[in-house]
Write a protein that holds these residues in place. Sequence first.
Motif, PDB file in Angstrom:
ATOM      1  N   VAL A  75       6.004 -10.500   4.252  1.00  0.00           N
ATOM      2  CA  VAL A  75       5.876 -11.745   3.820  1.00  0.00           C
ATOM      3  C   VAL A  75       4.473 -11.487   2.745  1.00  0.00           C
ATOM      4  N   GLY A  76       3.879 -10.300   2.500  1.00  0.00           N
ATOM      5  CA  GLY A  76       3.590  -9.535   1.500  1.00  0.00           C
ATOM      6  C   GLY A  76       3.048  -8.684   1.511  1.00  0.00           C
ATOM      7  N   ALA A  77       2.270  -7.927   1.393  1.00  0.00           N
ATOM      8  CA  ALA A  77       1.865  -6.587   0.645  1.00  0.00           C
ATOM      9  C   ALA A  77       0.540  -5.871   1.049  1.00  0.00           C
ATOM     10  N   VAL A  78       0.475  -4.481   1.982  1.00  0.00           N
ATOM     11  CA  VAL A  78      -1.061  -4.789   1.836  1.00  0.00           C
ATOM     12  C   VAL A  78      -1.442  -3.504   1.241  1.00  0.00           C
ATOM     13  N   THR A  79      -2.520  -3.621   0.029  1.00  0.00           N
ATOM     14  CA  THR A  79      -2.920  -1.890  -1.047  1.00  0.00           C
ATOM     15  C   THR A  79      -3.838  -1.070  -0.614  1.00  0.00           C
ATOM     16  N   GLU A  80      -3.858  -0.259  -1.517  1.00  0.00           N
ATOM     17  CA  GLU A  80      -5.217   1.137  -0.824  1.00  0.00           C
ATOM     18  C   GLU A  80      -6.664   0.840  -0.886  1.00  0.00           C
ATOM     19  N   ASP A  81      -6.732  -0.625  -1.301  1.00  0.00           N
ATOM     20  CA  ASP A  81      -8.610  -1.042  -1.035  1.00  0.00           C
ATOM     21  C   ASP A  81      -8.478  -2.087   0.036  1.00  0.00           C
ATOM     22  N   GLY A  82      -7.168  -2.324   0.697  1.00  0.00           N
ATOM     23  CA  GLY A  82      -7.100  -3.221   1.962  1.00  0.00           C
ATOM     24  C   GLY A  82      -7.093  -4.429   1.972  1.00  0.00           C
ATOM     25  N   GLY A  83      -6.793  -5.076   0.499  1.00  0.00           N
ATOM     26  CA  GLY A  83      -6.235  -6.111  -0.147  1.00  0.00           C
ATOM     27  C   GLY A  83      -4.816  -6.371   0.396  1.00  0.00           C
ATOM     28  N   VAL A  84      -4.400  -7.750   0.378  1.00  0.00           N
ATOM     29  CA  VAL A  84      -3.315  -8.463   1.190  1.00  0.00           C
ATOM     30  C   VAL A  84      -2.888  -9.748   0.078  1.00  0.00           C
ATOM     31  N   VAL A  85      -1.507  -9.620  -0.293  1.00  0.00           N
ATOM     32  CA  VAL A  85      -1.008 -10.244  -1.612  1.00  0.00           C
ATOM     33  C   VAL A  85       0.053 -10.488  -0.835  1.00  0.00           C
ATOM     34  N   TRP A 152      -3.564  -5.073  -8.064  1.00  0.00           N
ATOM     35  CA  TRP A 152      -4.391  -4.181  -7.508  1.00  0.00           C
ATOM     36  C   TRP A 152      -5.076  -3.014  -8.902  1.00  0.00           C
ATOM     37  N   VAL A 153      -3.842  -2.846  -9.894  1.00  0.00           N
ATOM     38  CA  VAL A 153      -4.818  -1.960 -11.228  1.00  0.00           C
ATOM     39  C   VAL A 153      -5.171  -2.983 -11.653  1.00  0.00           C
ATOM     40  N   ARG A 154      -4.559  -4.327 -11.810  1.00  0.00           N
ATOM     41  CA  ARG A 154      -5.160  -5.507 -12.848  1.00  0.00           C
ATOM     42  C   ARG A 154      -6.631  -5.570 -12.172  1.00  0.00           C
ATOM     43  N   ARG A 155      -6.942  -5.867 -10.791  1.00  0.00           N
ATOM     44  CA  ARG A 155      -8.389  -6.035 -10.098  1.00  0.00           C
ATOM     45  C   ARG A 155      -9.561  -5.282 -11.025  1.00  0.00           C
ATOM     46  N   HIS A 156      -8.274  -3.701 -11.643  1.00  0.00           N
ATOM     47  CA  HIS A 156      -9.121  -2.707 -11.994  1.00  0.00           C
ATOM     48  C   HIS A 156      -9.504  -2.238 -13.615  1.00  0.00           C
ATOM     49  N   ARG A 157      -9.459  -3.627 -13.889  1.00  0.00           N
ATOM     50  CA  ARG A 157      -8.977  -3.608 -15.567  1.00  0.00           C
ATOM     51  C   ARG A 157      -8.779  -2.516 -16.764  1.00  0.00           C
ATOM     52  N   PRO A 158      -7.657  -2.627 -16.311  1.00  0.00           N
ATOM     53  CA  PRO A 158      -7.078  -1.787 -17.533  1.00  0.00           C
ATOM     54  C   PRO A 158      -6.977  -1.406 -18.956  1.00  0.00           C
ATOM     55  N   ALA A 159      -6.611  -1.038 -19.364  1.00  0.00           N
ATOM     56  CA  ALA A 159      -6.524  -1.940 -21.037  1.00  0.00           C
ATOM     57  C   ALA A 159      -5.353  -2.448 -20.951  1.00  0.00           C
ATOM     58  N   ARG A 160      -4.125  -1.883 -20.906  1.00  0.00           N
ATOM     59  CA  ARG A 160      -3.022  -2.354 -20.830  1.00  0.00           C
ATOM     60  C   ARG A 160      -2.017  -2.116 -19.794  1.00  0.00           C
ATOM     61  N   LEU A 161      -1.755  -2.471 -18.937  1.00  0.00           N
ATOM     62  CA  LEU A 161      -0.747  -2.706 -17.977  1.00  0.00           C
ATOM     63  C   LEU A 161       1.280  -2.552 -18.126  1.00  0.00           C
ATOM     64  N   VAL A 162       1.863  -0.980 -17.858  1.00  0.00           N
ATOM     65  CA  VAL A 162       3.094  -1.047 -18.174  1.00  0.00           C
ATOM     66  C   VAL A 162       3.931  -0.839 -16.761  1.00  0.00           C
ATOM     67  N   ALA A 174      11.910 -10.958 -13.561  1.00  0.00           N
ATOM     68  CA  ALA A 174      12.283 -12.175 -14.318  1.00  0.00           C
ATOM     69  C   ALA A 174      10.212 -12.351 -13.754  1.00  0.00           C
ATOM     70  N   ALA A 175      10.981 -12.370 -12.239  1.00  0.00           N
ATOM     71  CA  ALA A 175       9.950 -13.157 -11.677  1.00  0.00           C
ATOM     72  C   ALA A 175       8.297 -12.046 -11.752  1.00  0.00           C
ATOM     73  N   LEU A 176       8.582 -11.092 -12.583  1.00  0.00           N
ATOM     74  CA  LEU A 176       6.824 -10.279 -12.655  1.00  0.00           C
ATOM     75  C   LEU A 176       6.882  -9.894 -14.139  1.00  0.00           C
ATOM     76  N   ARG A 177       7.554 -10.661 -15.180  1.00  0.00           N
ATOM     77  CA  ARG A 177       6.543 -10.806 -16.172  1.00  0.00           C
ATOM     78  C   ARG A 177       5.525 -10.718 -16.206  1.00  0.00           C
ATOM     79  N   GLY A 178       4.868 -11.901 -15.676  1.00  0.00           N
ATOM     80  CA  GLY A 178       3.728 -12.443 -16.182  1.00  0.00           C
ATOM     81  C   GLY A 178       2.006 -11.469 -15.458  1.00  0.00           C
ATOM     82  N   GLU A 179       2.992 -10.647 -14.576  1.00  0.00           N
ATOM     83  CA  GLU A 179       2.204  -9.563 -14.010  1.00  0.00           C
ATOM     84  C   GLU A 179       1.671  -8.075 -14.522  1.00  0.00           C
ATOM     85  N   ALA A 180       2.530  -7.790 -15.940  1.00  0.00           N
ATOM     86  CA  ALA A 180       2.376  -6.443 -16.288  1.00  0.00           C
ATOM     87  C   ALA A 180       2.331  -7.034 -17.977  1.00  0.00           C
TER      88      ALA A 180
END
Length: 429
Positions: A75-85, A152-162, A174-180
Motif C-alpha cells: 500500500v506504499g513504501a517507507v524511505t530511509e528518512d522515515g518518510g512514507v509514500v 526521496w532523491v527529489r526531495r534532496h534537490r539533485p541536479a538531474r535524476l535518472v 509509463a507510470a514513472l515518467r514524471g518522477e525522473a
Amino acid sequence: MSPVPVSLPFADRSAAGRGLAERVRPLLRTDPVVLALPPGGVAVGAELARALDLPLDVLVVRRLTLQGAAGRAPVGAVTEDGGVVFDDSELARRRAAREELSRAVRSERQELDRMLKAYRGGRPGAPVAGRDVVVVDEGVTTGATARAALRWVRRHRPARLVLAVPVAAQSAVAALRGEADEIVVLTAPDNFHAVGEWYRDYERPTEADVAALLEERAGGRPPVRPVRITAGEIGLDGDFTVPETVRGAAVVALGHGRAHAQNRAAADTLHEAGYATLALDLCTPQEWEAAQGVPDIGPDELGERLVRAVEWLRSATGTTGAVGVFGAGAAAHAAPAAAARMPRTVGALAVLGGRIDLAGEELPGVRVPVLVMVPGGESFVWELSEWAAGRMGGPVELRTAPGAEGLLGGTAEGRLAGEAAADWFDRHL
C-alpha cells in the motif's frame, strides 16, 4: 525510456549493469553518484558504477504491506528518512485501520534502520544535493518502490535524476515518467511478468554481498583495475590489484562470479598479504548464459585460458618468480592443468571446491605443492580429490574448507580461504 536490442535473458546482474553503463554515460554531467536499491539493484549498480568510475551508495526503501484476504498487498513504501509514500488507490481499496497502518510503518522503519547499519557499517549516506543521481534497480514490476526512491532523491534537490533499470513492465515505465528526468531501460517486454524471468543467474545477493559491494566503491577495498585477458579469440574479464609492497603474484581463477562477496574477499585477502592479484572469470558471460549454468568446457581449454592469465600477470607485474594459482569452483580443474603446462612458472596451487579430478591426464604433470580445500559434508568430492591427489607428482594436502560448517557469511568464508591460500603460497613460492 531508452529501450535497445539486448540479448535476453541477461546472464546475471553484472552483465545487466554493464549494458546500462553505456546508456547512462552520456546523460551525466555534474558530480554523478549511483544510488542502488538492495539487494539485487546493488549488484547491477555496482557494475555500472565500476564501468563509469562513479561512487556507489545504497538507497533503502521498504515496501509497506498489510495482511488481507488476498495476501500481503503493498500500500506504499517507507524511505530511509522515515518518510512514507502511499498508494492512495490501494489504501482506499483496502480500507485499512489507522492502527494497523501505524504498526506496519513502525515495523518497516525499524527494519530499514537495521538494514542501513548492515549495509553501510556506520558510514554516512552519500550527499545528493546538486549532483546527477542515478537510481538503479534490477528491474521494475509495479513501480511502487522505484517511485518512493525517486521521490526521496527529489526531495534532496539533485541536479538531474535518472532511473536506470535493465528490465521493466511497460505500465510501470509509463507510470514513472514524471518522477525522473530520464528513464533508461534496456528492455520493456510485452510478456513481462516478473523480474527474475529475465536473468539466467538470479541468485539473491546476501546482506554480506551488498555490504562488500558498497565497501568496494567507498574505498574500503584496494583500488581495482578492470582488465581483459585475451585467450585465443576469447576475451576474459578480470580485476587486477597491486599492493604497495609486492611480495609475489597470484591468479584467482573462477569459472564465473568474481564480483560475488566470497570471491572478492578471497582476492582481497591475497592482496593484503602482499600479492599482486588477478581475479579472473575463465568463462565469458555469453558462455555462462548459453549454458544456463556451468559451461561444458574441458580442462584443456580452461587450462589454456589460465595459462594466458598467468603469462599476463607476470608481464603486468614484471615478476621473474613463480606465480601462485588459486582455483575455485568451476575453475578448480583448470589450476592443475595450468600447473602441469607451466612447471617453472606456477609455483604452488590452492584449490577451493570444484572437481580437480576432471583435470584427468594433466594430473601426473603437477609437481608443485597443492592445497585442496573441500567443502564440508561433500564426501564424494573428498574421495575424488583423494584420487586426484594420488595421481599428482608433488606434495598435496587435503583440508576441509574453512567455514564449511556454514556458520559464517560468504565474506568471512572467502577471507578464511584467502588466508589459507596466502599462507600456502608464503610457504611454497
